[in-house]
Design an enzyme around this catalytic site. Structure first.
Site, PDB file in Angstrom:
ATOM      1  N   GLY A  32      10.776 -28.872   3.622  1.00  0.00           N
ATOM      2  CA  GLY A  32       9.663 -29.153   2.863  1.00  0.00           C
ATOM      3  C   GLY A  32       8.325 -29.386   3.946  1.00  0.00           C
ATOM      4  N   LEU A  33       6.932 -29.318   3.381  1.00  0.00           N
ATOM      5  CA  LEU A  33       5.821 -29.335   4.409  1.00  0.00           C
ATOM      6  C   LEU A  33       6.066 -30.722   4.838  1.00  0.00           C
ATOM      7  CD1 LEU A  33       3.289 -27.856   1.799  1.00  0.00           C
ATOM      8  CD2 LEU A  33       4.167 -26.813   4.053  1.00  0.00           C
ATOM      9  N   SER A  34       5.204 -30.868   5.934  1.00  0.00           N
ATOM     10  CA  SER A  34       4.754 -32.105   6.652  1.00  0.00           C
ATOM     11  C   SER A  34       4.264 -33.183   5.352  1.00  0.00           C
ATOM     12  CB  SER A  34       3.945 -32.359   7.643  1.00  0.00           C
ATOM     13  OG  SER A  34       3.699 -33.442   8.290  1.00  0.00           O
ATOM     14  N   GLY A  35       4.726 -34.247   5.204  1.00  0.00           N
ATOM     15  CA  GLY A  35       4.204 -35.237   4.194  1.00  0.00           C
ATOM     16  C   GLY A  35       4.872 -34.799   2.770  1.00  0.00           C
ATOM     17  N   SER A  36       5.732 -34.038   2.707  1.00  0.00           N
ATOM     18  CA  SER A  36       6.295 -33.564   1.182  1.00  0.00           C
ATOM     19  C   SER A  36       6.985 -34.872   0.820  1.00  0.00           C
ATOM     20  CB  SER A  36       6.963 -32.316   1.367  1.00  0.00           C
ATOM     21  OG  SER A  36       7.976 -32.589   2.324  1.00  0.00           O
ATOM     22  N   GLY A  37       7.574 -35.707   1.925  1.00  0.00           N
ATOM     23  CA  GLY A  37       8.678 -36.897   1.304  1.00  0.00           C
ATOM     24  C   GLY A  37       9.922 -36.544   1.816  1.00  0.00           C
ATOM     25  N   LYS A  38      10.309 -35.635   2.805  1.00  0.00           N
ATOM     26  CA  LYS A  38      11.630 -35.634   3.154  1.00  0.00           C
ATOM     27  C   LYS A  38      12.288 -36.718   3.804  1.00  0.00           C
ATOM     28  CE  LYS A  38      10.292 -32.429   6.177  1.00  0.00           C
ATOM     29  NZ  LYS A  38       8.823 -32.269   5.929  1.00  0.00           N
ATOM     30  N   SER A  39      11.497 -37.299   4.724  1.00  0.00           N
ATOM     31  CA  SER A  39      11.956 -38.649   5.529  1.00  0.00           C
ATOM     32  C   SER A  39      12.317 -39.844   4.292  1.00  0.00           C
ATOM     33  CB  SER A  39      11.120 -39.146   6.438  1.00  0.00           C
ATOM     34  OG  SER A  39      11.191 -38.294   7.471  1.00  0.00           O
ATOM     35  N   SER A 106      11.686 -27.326   8.740  1.00  0.00           N
ATOM     36  CA  SER A 106      12.592 -26.049   8.825  1.00  0.00           C
ATOM     37  C   SER A 106      11.901 -25.096   7.943  1.00  0.00           C
ATOM     38  CB  SER A 106      14.050 -26.307   8.288  1.00  0.00           C
ATOM     39  OG  SER A 106      13.921 -27.193   7.462  1.00  0.00           O
TER      40      SER A 106
END
Ligand code: ADP
Length: 192
Positions: A32-39, A106
């Site tokens: 997902g985009l940066s800041g999407s919430g992956k981490s 990714s």
């Protein structure tokens, strides 16, 4: 390229490791985009799995770039190599029996397909689907601001493409759910 290299089989089998751990290994591949919430979501999932006694490990984008991949930049070729190395490492952890989470943008379909091909049936793609406007509002690391100011090149969603997955195993629309809810969807999918 190295020659004269022979694959050694290990004496403890995959089935034995799975039995000892009490669960199968998996690779939860968050994209997902940066800041999407992956981490954030990957950490919440990790906590839930840990509390259930699962053996897990999280490979986070920024952390990997501090060490293993610190020689790589953000151009297209380096991104491909970044994903290739991460996939190999995730695969090793999964071979060791762990449920591995990988939290990297990714952005390219082909790289994710490569990761899936290497990982086989244990690969679970988790699309952290957040509209760019919301990512930009959240901007947890201040990166959108810098990208808009032209201080960061090749920024996904702004000056570099993001190719959204079409058939991810898990699709999280984070604008419509809490972190807790999103994490529960992933855990339910994994343990169902
Ligand atoms: P990424 O790893 O994709 O770059 P982060 O997890 O670092 O993104 O940042 C996402 C930010 O959005 C965090 O500050 C998180 O608390 C916030 N956030 C707000 N709502 C949500 C949600 N529903 N799901 C995930 N993150 C959310």
């Amino acid at each position: 390229m190295s020659e004269n290299i022979v694959w050694h089989n290990t004496s403890v089998s995959h089935a034995e490791r799975t039995q000892l751990n009490g669960h199968k290994p998996a690779i939860l591949w968050y994209t997902g985009l940066s800041g999407s919430g992956k981490s954030t979501i990957a950490n919440a999932v990790d906590r839930k799995l840990y509390e259930r006694g699962c053996h897990t490990y999280l490979l986070d984008g920024d952390n990997v770039r501090h060490g293993l991949n610190k020689d790589l930049g953000f151009g297209d070729n380096d991104r491909v190599e970044n994903i290739r190395r991460i996939t190999e490492v995730a695969n090793l952890f999964a071979d060791a029996g762990l449920i591995v989470g990988t939290a990297f943008i990714s952005p390219f379909k082909e790289d994710r397909a490569q990761a899936r091909a290497l990982a086989g049936e244990r690969f679970i793609e988790v699309f952290v689907d957040t509209p760019i406007e919301i990512c930009e509002q959240r901007d947890p690391k201040g990166l959108y601001k810098k990208a808009r100011a032209g201080e960061i090149g090749n920024f996904t969603g702004i000056s570099s493409p993001y190719e959204a997955p079409e058939s991810a195993e898990v699709h999280l629309r984070t604008a419509e759910m809490s972190v807790e809810q999103a994490a529960q969807v992933v855990v339910d999918y994994l343990l169902s």
